[in-house]
Motif scaffolding. Structure first.
Motif, PDB file in Angstrom:
ATOM      1  N   LEU A 159      -8.655   5.135  25.536  1.00 28.99           N
ATOM      2  CA  LEU A 159      -9.699   6.158  25.528  1.00 28.99           C
ATOM      3  C   LEU A 159      -9.246   7.411  26.266  1.00 28.99           C
ATOM      4  O   LEU A 159      -9.416   8.531  25.777  1.00 28.99           O
ATOM      5  CB  LEU A 159     -10.985   5.611  26.150  1.00 28.99           C
ATOM      6  N   ALA A 160      -8.647   7.226  27.431  1.00 23.36           N
ATOM      7  CA  ALA A 160      -8.176   8.381  28.197  1.00 23.36           C
ATOM      8  C   ALA A 160      -7.101   9.149  27.422  1.00 23.36           C
ATOM      9  O   ALA A 160      -7.117  10.383  27.378  1.00 23.36           O
ATOM     10  CB  ALA A 160      -7.643   7.930  29.555  1.00 23.36           C
ATOM     11  N   GLU A 161      -6.186   8.434  26.791  1.00 17.56           N
ATOM     12  CA  GLU A 161      -5.146   9.096  26.008  1.00 17.56           C
ATOM     13  C   GLU A 161      -5.737   9.795  24.789  1.00 17.56           C
ATOM     14  O   GLU A 161      -5.365  10.927  24.467  1.00 17.56           O
ATOM     15  CB  GLU A 161      -4.073   8.093  25.591  1.00 17.56           C
ATOM     16  N   ALA A 162      -6.662   9.135  24.104  1.00 20.19           N
ATOM     17  CA  ALA A 162      -7.272   9.717  22.907  1.00 20.19           C
ATOM     18  C   ALA A 162      -8.066  10.973  23.244  1.00 20.19           C
ATOM     19  O   ALA A 162      -8.109  11.921  22.467  1.00 20.19           O
ATOM     20  CB  ALA A 162      -8.174   8.691  22.227  1.00 20.19           C
ATOM     21  N   ALA A 163      -8.699  10.985  24.415  1.00 20.73           N
ATOM     22  CA  ALA A 163      -9.500  12.128  24.834  1.00 20.73           C
ATOM     23  C   ALA A 163      -8.654  13.192  25.528  1.00 20.73           C
ATOM     24  O   ALA A 163      -9.161  14.263  25.865  1.00 20.73           O
ATOM     25  CB  ALA A 163     -10.618  11.663  25.764  1.00 20.73           C
ATOM     26  N   GLY A 164      -7.401  12.909  25.762  1.00 21.19           N
ATOM     27  CA  GLY A 164      -6.534  13.858  26.436  1.00 21.19           C
ATOM     28  C   GLY A 164      -6.792  13.966  27.930  1.00 21.19           C
ATOM     29  O   GLY A 164      -6.451  14.962  28.553  1.00 21.19           O
ATOM     30  N   ALA A 165      -7.392  12.944  28.493  1.00 22.22           N
ATOM     31  CA  ALA A 165      -7.670  12.935  29.931  1.00 22.22           C
ATOM     32  C   ALA A 165      -6.401  12.499  30.656  1.00 22.22           C
ATOM     33  O   ALA A 165      -6.124  11.312  30.767  1.00 22.22           O
ATOM     34  CB  ALA A 165      -8.837  11.996  30.237  1.00 22.22           C
ATOM     35  N   ASP A 166      -5.667  13.486  31.149  1.00 26.76           N
ATOM     36  CA  ASP A 166      -4.365  13.189  31.738  1.00 26.76           C
ATOM     37  C   ASP A 166      -4.286  13.464  33.239  1.00 26.76           C
ATOM     38  O   ASP A 166      -3.207  13.507  33.809  1.00 26.76           O
ATOM     39  CB  ASP A 166      -3.258  13.939  31.001  1.00 26.76           C
ATOM     40  N   THR A 167      -5.446  13.641  33.856  1.00 29.65           N
ATOM     41  CA  THR A 167      -5.499  13.780  35.313  1.00 29.65           C
ATOM     42  C   THR A 167      -6.653  12.928  35.820  1.00 29.65           C
ATOM     43  O   THR A 167      -7.577  12.609  35.061  1.00 29.65           O
ATOM     44  CB  THR A 167      -5.747  15.244  35.745  1.00 29.65           C
ATOM     45  N   PRO A 168      -6.621  12.540  37.079  1.00 31.18           N
ATOM     46  CA  PRO A 168      -7.748  11.769  37.611  1.00 31.18           C
ATOM     47  C   PRO A 168      -9.087  12.506  37.458  1.00 31.18           C
ATOM     48  O   PRO A 168     -10.114  11.888  37.163  1.00 31.18           O
ATOM     49  CB  PRO A 168      -7.396  11.571  39.086  1.00 31.18           C
ATOM     50  N   GLU A 169      -9.054  13.815  37.594  1.00 31.20           N
ATOM     51  CA  GLU A 169     -10.282  14.590  37.457  1.00 31.20           C
ATOM     52  C   GLU A 169     -10.794  14.542  36.019  1.00 31.20           C
ATOM     53  O   GLU A 169     -11.998  14.415  35.776  1.00 31.20           O
ATOM     54  CB  GLU A 169     -10.054  16.046  37.889  1.00 31.20           C
ATOM     55  N   ALA A 170      -9.886  14.641  35.050  1.00 31.64           N
ATOM     56  CA  ALA A 170     -10.273  14.584  33.642  1.00 31.64           C
ATOM     57  C   ALA A 170     -10.827  13.205  33.286  1.00 31.64           C
ATOM     58  O   ALA A 170     -11.797  13.094  32.531  1.00 31.64           O
ATOM     59  CB  ALA A 170      -9.086  14.931  32.745  1.00 31.64           C
ATOM     60  N   VAL A 171     -10.236  12.163  33.826  1.00 30.17           N
ATOM     61  CA  VAL A 171     -10.741  10.811  33.587  1.00 30.17           C
ATOM     62  C   VAL A 171     -12.147  10.672  34.169  1.00 30.17           C
ATOM     63  O   VAL A 171     -13.039  10.093  33.536  1.00 30.17           O
ATOM     64  CB  VAL A 171      -9.782   9.747  34.165  1.00 30.17           C
ATOM     65  N   ALA A 172     -12.371  11.225  35.352  1.00 30.39           N
ATOM     66  CA  ALA A 172     -13.704  11.171  35.967  1.00 30.39           C
ATOM     67  C   ALA A 172     -14.723  11.928  35.115  1.00 30.39           C
ATOM     68  O   ALA A 172     -15.849  11.450  34.918  1.00 30.39           O
ATOM     69  CB  ALA A 172     -13.659  11.737  37.377  1.00 30.39           C
ATOM     70  N   ARG A 173     -14.341  13.093  34.582  1.00 29.56           N
ATOM     71  CA  ARG A 173     -15.257  13.855  33.717  1.00 29.56           C
ATOM     72  C   ARG A 173     -15.546  13.080  32.436  1.00 29.56           C
ATOM     73  O   ARG A 173     -16.683  13.060  31.961  1.00 29.56           O
ATOM     74  CB  ARG A 173     -14.669  15.227  33.395  1.00 29.56           C
ATOM     75  N   LEU A 174     -14.533  12.438  31.880  1.00 27.08           N
ATOM     76  CA  LEU A 174     -14.721  11.625  30.673  1.00 27.08           C
ATOM     77  C   LEU A 174     -15.696  10.494  30.948  1.00 27.08           C
ATOM     78  O   LEU A 174     -16.624  10.251  30.164  1.00 27.08           O
ATOM     79  CB  LEU A 174     -13.379  11.075  30.191  1.00 27.08           C
ATOM     80  N   ARG A 175     -15.517   9.834  32.047  1.00 29.49           N
ATOM     81  CA  ARG A 175     -16.422   8.730  32.404  1.00 29.49           C
ATOM     82  C   ARG A 175     -17.846   9.246  32.571  1.00 29.49           C
ATOM     83  O   ARG A 175     -18.793   8.617  32.114  1.00 29.49           O
ATOM     84  CB  ARG A 175     -15.950   8.048  33.679  1.00 29.49           C
TER      85      ARG A 175
END
Length: 92
Positions: A45-61
């Motif tokens: 999911l993180a790769e598909a959404a392009g969440a490549d930083t801890p901050e981006a992963v937190a925003r995705l969540r």
């Protein structure tokens, strides 16, 4: 040679212990398989959404609403015989 009642009791106790150990191992294996699948899903999911930083992963969540996700998963029909689910082994 015939076993004595004491020998039979010892055999039963040994087999019972083996069965308990096998059940514990099976439960552990199921928990580990579920954890691995969840981790794989998170990475995907993180790769598909392009969440490549801890901050981006937190925003995705934060952007994912668990209630809507749960409703989408439970509302989705299960594939029937002859339909493929598009999974990893779909052969694309």
């Amino acid at each position: 040679m015939t076993k004595t009642p004491t020998d039979l009791d010892a055999t039963v106790a040994d087999l019972t212990a083996q069965l308990r150990a096998a059940r514990r191992a099976a439960r552990t294996a199921r928990r580990e398989a579920l954890l691995a699948a969840r981790q794989d899903l998170g990475v995907w999911l993180a790769e598909a959404a392009g969440a490549d930083t801890p901050e981006a992963v937190a925003r995705l969540r934060d952007a994912l609403d668990p209630g809507q996700l749960r409703a989408a998963i439970t509302a989705a029909p299960e594939p029937t015989a002859g339909q493929h689910d598009g999974g990893a082994d779909a052969g694309y």
